[in-house]
Scaffold this active site. Structure first.
Site, PDB file in Angstrom:
ATOM      1  N   SER A 150      -5.597   3.492   4.579  1.00  0.00           N
ATOM      2  CA  SER A 150      -4.982   2.468   3.688  1.00  0.00           C
ATOM      3  C   SER A 150      -6.608   1.120   3.356  1.00  0.00           C
ATOM      4  O   SER A 150      -6.480  -0.007   2.922  1.00  0.00           O
ATOM      5  CB  SER A 150      -4.139   1.606   3.996  1.00  0.00           C
ATOM      6  OG  SER A 150      -3.233   1.235   3.397  1.00  0.00           O
ATOM      7  N   SER A 206       1.081  -1.358  -0.268  1.00  0.00           N
ATOM      8  CA  SER A 206       0.118   0.450   0.197  1.00  0.00           C
ATOM      9  C   SER A 206       0.515   1.123  -0.403  1.00  0.00           C
ATOM     10  O   SER A 206       0.167   2.364   0.202  1.00  0.00           O
ATOM     11  CB  SER A 206      -1.194  -0.245   1.106  1.00  0.00           C
ATOM     12  OG  SER A 206      -2.451  -0.400   0.958  1.00  0.00           O
ATOM     13  N   LYS A 225      -0.153   3.420  -2.449  1.00  0.00           N
ATOM     14  CA  LYS A 225      -1.238   4.298  -2.325  1.00  0.00           C
ATOM     15  C   LYS A 225      -0.605   6.364  -2.423  1.00  0.00           C
ATOM     16  O   LYS A 225      -1.151   7.681  -2.617  1.00  0.00           O
ATOM     17  CB  LYS A 225      -1.837   4.303  -1.390  1.00  0.00           C
ATOM     18  CG  LYS A 225      -2.865   3.337  -0.890  1.00  0.00           C
ATOM     19  CD  LYS A 225      -3.779   2.784  -0.115  1.00  0.00           C
ATOM     20  CE  LYS A 225      -4.702   1.539  -0.378  1.00  0.00           C
ATOM     21  NZ  LYS A 225      -3.906   0.659  -0.193  1.00  0.00           N
TER      22      LYS A 225
END
Length: 350
Positions: free
Chosen positions: A192, A133, A136
């Site tokens: 997240s 993640s 992101k």
């Protein structure tokens, strides 16, 4: 979604012309914020709250054409006057071999003085690894660059929960939940949430394929030589980058006030109309306080292990911390704490 929400008003405009030489990691061109007559780029918690309530516009940032070798920050004030700060070149120096370097559990690590460019700590920092993640953070940069309407409502669809790389997208969100783009970005950065990041890509002009192409083009323009993205959440292990690539990305992301504020929000209650989603930051170091963290993003999939990137201020030294492939959340936190504590004891280069 909420009757109380107003349309975002364009009361604040910030244009950041950002380009980093793609030749190597050895030279980042960054602007030192501040300067006489220049408006502050950072947001307070109150400012971020106003954005989510629809009272102010997002920071507007745009990218200069490739080939530029500096970042110039220009700020247009309410009276229309534009001020600019002088560009500053930061040379990335090789590891200077400080003694008593801490041992870290993570597969790869990097600590860099983001003002001088000095690499303070490095472990396997050139190895391209799955980044989970941490993806992101690039998703947020692409959204910020696109200057999209942050008050536009986005309704999550079942496809946003499909996951990637054969993985399910575990989430407290549900198909049919509706939020504005600012809230989706906050959910992606702070909590997240994979469906939020997927929806940001799906609703991008040109759709998901255009979004992924823009992610990779941005990485190339920044000089992230080993980075490659195949989707926007980080669930797919084919999203890869080296710790040095991510040092570049964190340094670039620091230029965006919206990303700084949203990624370090400790908690937020999302009013989805028919229920309230109480959410906390995924980084314990942000939730618990005690460190001056300016940017934060964690990540985990089995292939990547536990990961984190941060921009922090340690003993008046701005520093980027990257950890990839720690064995557990606690090991990741311990690594970060050891590295940051160690940096606070280092003499600052003059």
């Amino acid at each position: 979604m909420k009757n109380s929400k107003k349309s975002l008003m364009h009361v604040l405009g910030v244009s950041i012309l950002l380009s980093v030489s793609s030749t190597s990691f050895a030279e980042l061109i960054m602007d030192a914020p501040g300067g006489a007559g220049q408006a502050a780029l950072s947001w307070s918690s109150e400012d971020a709250q106003q954005l989510l309530n629809g009272d102010v516009s997002a920071l507007v940032e745009e990218v200069s054409p490739q080939g530029s070798t500096k970042i110039t920050t220009s700020v247009r004030s309410s009276n229309g006057v534009v001020t600019q700060s002088a560009p500053k070149t930061v040379q990335i120096l090789s590891n200077s071999g400080y003694s008593n370097q801490p041992q870290v559990n993570a597969r790869a690590a990097l600590v860099m003085d983001s003002q001088t460019g000095e690499v303070l700590y490095s472990k396997n920092s050139n190895a391209a690894l799955p980044i989970a993640s941490i993806t992101k953070l690039m998703t947020a940069v692409v959204i910020a660059d696109a200057r999209l309407n942050m008050s536009e409502e986005i309704t999550l669809k079942q496809i946003d929960f499909a996951g990637a790389g054969g993985k399910n997208s575990s989430s407290t969100l549900r198909a049919g939940d509706s939020m504005n783009r600012a809230e989706a970005l906050l959910l992606a950065l702070m909590k997240s949430e994979n469906p939020a990041a997927a929806a940001l890509a799906r609703t991008f002009p040109g759709g998901r394929s255009a979004f992924i192409a823009t992610m990779n083009a941005k990485a190339k323009s920044l000089g992230m030589s080993s980075a490659h993205y195949v989707e926007s959440t980080g669930l797919d292990p084919h999203n890869i980058a080296s710790a040095r690539d991510l040092g570049i990305l964190v340094s670039a992301a620091y230029q965006y006030g919206l990303i700084r504020q949203f990624s370090t929000t400790p908690s937020y209650d999302f009013n989805l109309g028919y229920r309230v989603l109480k959410s906390n930051n995924t980084n314990a170091l942000v939730r618990n306080g005690g460190w001056n963290i300016n940017i934060s993003k964690t990540g985990f999939i089995n292939e990547a292990g536990r990961c984190v990137v941060m921009h922090t201020t340690l003993n008046n030294r701005p520093a980027v911390v990257v950890l990839l492939g720690a064995s557990s959340s606690q090991a990741r936190t311990n690594d970060a704490t050891r590295l940051m504590g160690w940096v606070t004891q280092l003499p600052k280069r003059i």
